[in-house]
Design an enzyme around this catalytic site. Structure first.
Site, PDB file in Angstrom:
ATOM      1  N   PRO A  94      32.859 -43.161 -39.664  1.00  8.96           N
ATOM      2  CA  PRO A  94      32.037 -42.437 -38.397  1.00  8.96           C
ATOM      3  C   PRO A  94      30.909 -43.425 -38.209  1.00  8.96           C
ATOM      4  O   PRO A  94      30.657 -44.070 -39.063  1.00  8.96           O
ATOM      5  CB  PRO A  94      31.755 -41.284 -39.236  1.00  8.96           C
ATOM      6  CG  PRO A  94      32.079 -41.549 -40.823  1.00  8.96           C
ATOM      7  CD  PRO A  94      32.979 -42.635 -41.073  1.00  8.96           C
ATOM      8  N   ASP A 100      32.440 -50.960 -41.058  1.00  6.31           N
ATOM      9  CA  ASP A 100      33.215 -50.477 -39.678  1.00  6.31           C
ATOM     10  C   ASP A 100      34.539 -49.718 -39.899  1.00  6.31           C
ATOM     11  O   ASP A 100      34.925 -48.735 -39.382  1.00  6.31           O
ATOM     12  CB  ASP A 100      33.378 -51.442 -38.581  1.00  6.31           C
ATOM     13  CG  ASP A 100      32.017 -51.824 -37.973  1.00  6.31           C
ATOM     14  OD1 ASP A 100      31.435 -51.016 -37.370  1.00  6.31           O
ATOM     15  OD2 ASP A 100      32.033 -53.184 -37.778  1.00  6.31           O
ATOM     16  N   ASN A 102      29.593 -55.802 -47.758  1.00  2.00           N
ATOM     17  CA  ASN A 102      29.106 -56.789 -47.140  1.00  2.00           C
ATOM     18  C   ASN A 102      27.791 -57.460 -47.607  1.00  2.00           C
ATOM     19  O   ASN A 102      27.476 -57.092 -48.744  1.00  2.00           O
ATOM     20  CB  ASN A 102      28.950 -56.487 -45.634  1.00  2.00           C
ATOM     21  CG  ASN A 102      28.047 -55.627 -45.443  1.00  2.00           C
ATOM     22  OD1 ASN A 102      26.708 -55.723 -45.576  1.00  2.00           O
ATOM     23  ND2 ASN A 102      28.265 -54.416 -44.703  1.00  2.00           N
TER      24      ASN A 102
HETATM   25  N1  CTP Z   1      25.762 -48.042 -37.436  1.00  2.00           N
HETATM   26  C1  CTP Z   1      25.969 -46.842 -37.928  1.00  2.00           C
HETATM   27  N2  CTP Z   1      27.403 -46.557 -38.461  1.00  2.00           N
HETATM   28  C2  CTP Z   1      28.292 -47.239 -38.396  1.00  2.00           C
HETATM   29  C3  CTP Z   1      28.209 -48.458 -37.642  1.00  2.00           C
HETATM   30  C4  CTP Z   1      26.959 -48.966 -37.424  1.00  2.00           C
HETATM   31  O1  CTP Z   1      25.143 -46.017 -38.254  1.00  2.00           O
HETATM   32  N3  CTP Z   1      29.599 -46.836 -38.743  1.00  2.00           N
HETATM   33  C5  CTP Z   1      24.462 -48.432 -37.018  1.00  2.00           C
HETATM   34  C6  CTP Z   1      23.889 -49.396 -37.752  1.00  2.00           C
HETATM   35  O2  CTP Z   1      23.055 -48.896 -38.760  1.00  2.00           O
HETATM   36  C7  CTP Z   1      22.990 -50.296 -36.681  1.00  2.00           C
HETATM   37  C8  CTP Z   1      23.890 -50.016 -35.418  1.00  2.00           C
HETATM   38  O3  CTP Z   1      24.733 -48.843 -35.635  1.00  2.00           O
HETATM   39  O4  CTP Z   1      21.956 -49.693 -36.374  1.00  2.00           O
HETATM   40  C9  CTP Z   1      24.543 -51.489 -34.857  1.00  2.00           C
HETATM   41  O5  CTP Z   1      25.798 -51.565 -35.878  1.00  2.00           O
HETATM   42  P1  CTP Z   1      26.656 -52.815 -35.729  1.00  2.00           P
HETATM   43  O6  CTP Z   1      27.668 -52.875 -36.920  1.00  2.00           O
HETATM   44  O7  CTP Z   1      26.051 -54.063 -35.411  1.00  2.00           O
HETATM   45  O8  CTP Z   1      27.372 -52.611 -34.409  1.00  2.00           O
HETATM   46  P2  CTP Z   1      28.885 -51.889 -33.858  1.00  2.00           P
HETATM   47  O9  CTP Z   1      28.664 -50.624 -33.426  1.00  2.00           O
HETATM   48  O10 CTP Z   1      29.483 -51.980 -35.331  1.00  2.00           O
HETATM   49  O11 CTP Z   1      29.392 -52.911 -32.854  1.00  2.00           O
HETATM   50  P3  CTP Z   1      29.950 -54.352 -32.912  1.00  2.00           P
HETATM   51  O12 CTP Z   1      30.890 -54.164 -34.138  1.00  2.00           O
HETATM   52  O13 CTP Z   1      30.704 -54.391 -31.628  1.00  2.00           O
HETATM   53  O14 CTP Z   1      28.970 -55.145 -33.079  1.00  2.00           O
END
Ligand code: CTP
Length: 404
Positions: free
Chosen positions: A310, A282, A213
């Protein structure tokens, strides 16, 4: 950048070839907003002229304790009383030995001895041949100067002017300026160990392709620098980014979310604060191909299947150390709309005491940003600023919360 605005630095030069770097350092100090008064020893003037240093500092240079320009003829008192710090760069082996014994037979050492120790810190940037640096006498001198309250900056390593290779050359001006800026930052995180994730992750499709990304890593790197400046020990787990490591920070490079999780689990054992600033993918391809996927001429595209990665933040936030209050976890949320609602919900979902919201498209790759801090008591805005300025404010906010 104006990180030294309002600071008055007395820049002392002693004899050494590294005097040529002091010219650039002087310029960098001025660029950061400091006023600079240069004082040179006779030996320093063998390597670089006072004319150069006067032009760069925009002030007459002092070289003698008998300088008649001072009405009271006490340059050593007057110059040291005005200073926010005395920085000796380069500091020769001989000058270190002299400082240590309280020698005062020329202006620079006289001024160091005469300075009010509680108000005017002494910072030194050693510069010498590797044998001189390694000599037991120099080792003893460094230790004693530190014990006397002097800040001794690191030395650089590599090729030396004498043709030998090793430790002892003076740090580059750009490194020293970071150390000087850091010196003046409040030490709100001393004795803390901060673990930070930064940048994107890279999820392989095959050996030559993958999914990633647009995260540049700048915010996470700025937090690492700000935490280090605040006195913390810092470990930065970085996805693939093109950024240089902030000074004094331990960097662990990773590629995928799984690699990032493994590194975080390992380093979190010793950490007291975890900041998840990485834009972790994700999903990842369920079964990365062992060999490069080839077009077969049929026009058919490969069918990619994904599995969820994870959640690193949620995993660490649920660990026993976080649950017992030994690991303070901070999450980030990159949203495209409804920042307050989304960040508030995400803080609860991730199970963290503090979540930092920002608008994704407005921050990715940019040098500045704006933040919304969401905790159990509500939301606080940190208005648009450079990422480093925001990172320093975030570090102060974290420090305030872990104190309670
Ligand atoms: N994060 C993480 N591990 C993942 C995904 C996210 O540690 N696999 C952490 C990111 O570093 C950030 C926070 O979680 O601190 C939020 O990540 P974000 O991607 O914005 O949120 P999501 O949980 O993916 O929710 P959504 O996709 O609904 O926005």
């Amino acid at each position: 950048m104006n990180d030294l605005a309002g600071k008055h630095i007395v820049l002392g030069l002693t004899g050494g070839i590294a005097c040529y770097k002091a010219a650039e350092l002087c310029r960098a100090l001025v660029k950061e907003g400091a006023t600079v008064q240069v004082v040179m020893t006779e030996a320093a003037a063998q390597f670089i002229t006072p004319v150069t240093m006067q032009a760069l500092s925009n002030r007459p240079v002092y070289t003698s304790q008998w300088d008649g320009r001072e009405a009271n003829n006490m340059a050593h008192i007057n110059l040291s009383r005005e200073a926010d710090a005395i920085l000796i760069a380069p500091c020769s082996a001989d000058f270190m030995a002299k400082l240590l014994h309280g020698g005062a037979d020329e202006l620079l050492s006289l001024m160091c001895l005469a300075r009010p120790m509680d108000k005017v810190p002494l910072l030194i940037a050693p510069a010498m041949n590797r044998e001189m640096w390694a000599h037991p006498a120099t080792r003893r001198n460094v230790a004693q100067l530190q014990a006397d309250g002097c800040t001794v900056f690191e030395v650089g390593s590599g090729e030396q002017a004498c043709g030998e290779t090793g430790d002892g050359r003076m740090l580059e001006a750009q490194e020293l300026i970071q150390d000087v800026v850091a010196f003046f930052q409040p030490k709100v995180l001393s004795s803390q160990h901060v673990l930070i994730t930064a940048g994107p992750t890279y999820e392989a499709i095959d050996p030559v392709r993958g999914i990633t990304n647009l995260s540049s890593g700048k915010m996470g790197f700025a937090i690492a620098r700000a935490a280090q400046e605040a006195g913390a020990e810092v470990t930065l787990v970085a996805g693939p980014v093109a950024l240089s490591t902030p000074r004094g920070v331990r960097r662990v490079d990773v590629k995928s979310a799984s690699n990032m999780l493994a590194a975080c689990v390992e380093y979190a054992r010793a950490a007291s604060i975890f900041v998840a600033a990485a834009a972790v993918a994700d999903w990842r391809p369920a079964a990365p191909a062992e060999h490069k996927l080839k077009k077969d001429g049929s026009g058919r595209t490969p069918a990619l299947e994904f599995v969820e990665n994870p959640d690193i933040l949620a995993t660490l936030a649920q660990s026993p150390r976080a649950q017992s209050g030994d690991l303070y976890c901070v999450g980030f949320a990159a949203e495209s709309q409804d920042l307050l609602d989304n960040a508030t919900a995400k803080r609860i979902r991730k199970g963290v005491p503090l979540l930092v919201g920002n608008i994704g498209p407005a921050t990715f790759g940019q040098d500045d940003n704006a933040l919304l801090l969401v905790d159990t008591t509500g939301a606080t805005e940190i208005p648009r600023n450079s990422k480093l300025a925001l990172a320093r404010q975030l570090v102060a906010e974290i420090a305030r919360r872990i104190e309670h």
